[in-house]
Design an enzyme around this catalytic site. Structure first.
Site, PDB file in Angstrom:
ATOM      1  N   ARG A 163       0.855  -1.177   0.000  1.00 63.77           N
ATOM      2  CA  ARG A 163       0.000   0.000   0.000  1.00 63.77           C
ATOM      3  C   ARG A 163       0.899   1.238   0.000  1.00 63.77           C
ATOM      4  NH1 ARG A 163      -2.170   0.496   5.378  1.00 63.77           N
ATOM      5  NH2 ARG A 163      -0.690   2.213   5.598  1.00 63.77           N
ATOM      6  N   TYR A 205       4.483   5.016  11.321  1.00 67.04           N
ATOM      7  CA  TYR A 205       4.724   3.600  11.589  1.00 67.04           C
ATOM      8  C   TYR A 205       5.531   2.871  10.513  1.00 67.04           C
ATOM      9  CZ  TYR A 205       0.484   3.216   8.669  1.00 67.04           C
ATOM     10  OH  TYR A 205      -0.447   3.334   7.669  1.00 67.04           O
ATOM     11  N   HIS A 210      -3.504   4.288   4.638  1.00 66.13           N
ATOM     12  CA  HIS A 210      -4.630   3.357   4.714  1.00 66.13           C
ATOM     13  C   HIS A 210      -5.898   4.037   4.203  1.00 66.13           C
ATOM     14  CE1 HIS A 210      -7.307   0.261   6.211  1.00 66.13           C
ATOM     15  NE2 HIS A 210      -7.975   1.186   6.868  1.00 66.13           N
TER      16      HIS A 210
END
Length: 401
Positions: free
Chosen positions: A295, A308, A299
């Site tokens: 990805r 992160y 998100h």
């Protein structure tokens, strides 16, 4: 849409304008758990096109497209990414409440979407904009959902594409139940049989719904393909923290085959998905595909991936970009030149501009319309709630609020 088009048209045979891979004369093979193709430090997976755009052979899977069909696959990838980018831009400009990007996952969606037959049924999450494009659905449809104008406006029966599902993993149970119905109706066992595909992410595979769907699909030999887009993160949680073994291996525990495919390789994804769907429609039961991808975007537009994951990780995956490798393949094979790429970019921009204009012109719904379709024949309780809602809003009239 541009020139009144909504994407490639379906053919009478149930495929798209793109032909399916040619079947060999030998008996159809059984799917196996495959680890035979490795790529450097990447995990073993089925691959037909390297990140550098070179074709490689695989002992079990292959495709045989015409030159135009290869170009059409690349066209799909480019237009879908451009429309997705426009979705993110519109959200940043306050025109959408949220947007779930597919950036980086185009090959997984286009490859699997083009492998579907017209009679197959799709159960998506909220990110399958590429598969939606392959089903000839107007790309404007999910924008009404993310703008808060409607709940998604397409006809699921007409397009064989269920509504977007926000609840993580719930669609796998819906897909399995639908597939059980296909079997009970006897709509399988031939080349014209029906198959079902359920899309979900690596985070969803930890959900109870998904594992329960696996149980029922296996027990009833339901003609369903579970398609997991392993984009490496369940929002901020990396896949290695929720799974100690490759995700596709879980299938064997439920009694059906699993396979891992290079999800950034549109050719391999097509071949693997078509094989699994053919098995399902011929009554050979369910299957699990793990499309190993990444990805590239957040998100959703409410997420901040810099908190992160490292930039170096993103840079490494950018070298495996699905569009870049397909473009390199076309160039190396002499199937496209700079004029073709420039024209395609301009075409994608026209689609995006048309989409933007239609999103901005969407009418604002009457707030009380949320009560209109709760029950088909109305309800005294709903009528009471509507009256209370209208009275509350009327209390602000003339107050400047």
């Amino acid at each position: 849409m541009v020139n009144g088009e909504r994407g490639p048209r379906a053919t009478k045979s149930g495929g798209t304008t793109r032909t399916a891979a040619k079947k060999p004369a030998a008996p159809r093979k059984k799917a196996t758990t495959d680890r035979s193709v490795a790529n450097g430090t990447d995990p073993a997976f089925v691959q037909l096109l390297t990140p550098e755009g070179d074709r490689v052979e695989h002992p079990d899977y292959s495709v045989d497209f015409t030159d135009q069909e290869y170009r059409d696959l690349y066209r799909d990838l480019v237009i879908v990414r451009r429309l997705d980018t426009e979705g993110t831009t519109l959200q940043r400009q306050g025109q959408l409440g949220i947007w779930a990007s597919l950036n980086g996952q185009e090959a997984a969606q286009i490859g699997s979407g083009r492998a579907l037959a017209q009679q197959d049924m799709v159960f998506p999450t909220y990110r399958e904009h590429g598969v939606l494009w392959c089903r000839d659905i107007d790309p404007i449809m999910p924008f009404g959902l993310f703008r808060g104008v409607d709940l998604g406006g397409w006809d699921s029966r007409k397009y064989k594409f269920n509504m977007y599902t926000i609840v993580i993993g719930a669609q796998t149970l819906h897909a399995t139940g639908y597939a059980m119905g296909v079997k009970l109706d006897g709509k399988m066992g031939t080349d014209d049989g029906e198959a079902v595909i359920a899309y979900f992410g690596d985070g969803a595979i930890s959900q109870g719904d998904v594992n329960e769907a696996f149980v029922y699909a296996a027990a009833y030999d339901a003609p369903v393909v579970f398609f997991c887009q392993n984009n490496q993160y369940a929002i901020s949680v990396p896949v290695h923290k929720q799974a100690k073994a490759p995700l596709f291996e879980r299938a064997s525990g439920f009694g059906f085959p699993g396979v891992r495919v290079d999800g950034n390789d549109v050719l391999a994804t097509y071949a693997v998905t078509k094989d699994a769907l053919d098995r399902a429609r011929h009554g050979e039961g369910p299957g699990l595909i793990e499309a190993y991808t990444y990805r590239m975007a957040a998100h959703t537009t409410t997420d901040d991936p810099t908190r992160y994951r490292d930039r170096s990780e993103e840079d490494a995956w950018r070298l495996k970009d699905p569009l870049s490798r397909m473009k390199a393949f076309l160039e190396k094979q002499g199937l496209a030149d700079e004029d073709y790429f420039a024209e395609l970019t301009a075409e994608a921009d026209r689609y995006a501009l048309d989409l933007r204009e239609r999103v901005l012109s969407m009418p604002e719904p009457d707030p009380s319309s949320i009560f209109d379709h709760v029950y088909p024949n109305g309800s005294p309780l709903i009528d009471e709630q509507r009256a209370e809602f209208l009275a509350y809003h009327a209390s602000f009239e003339g107050s400047g609020h």
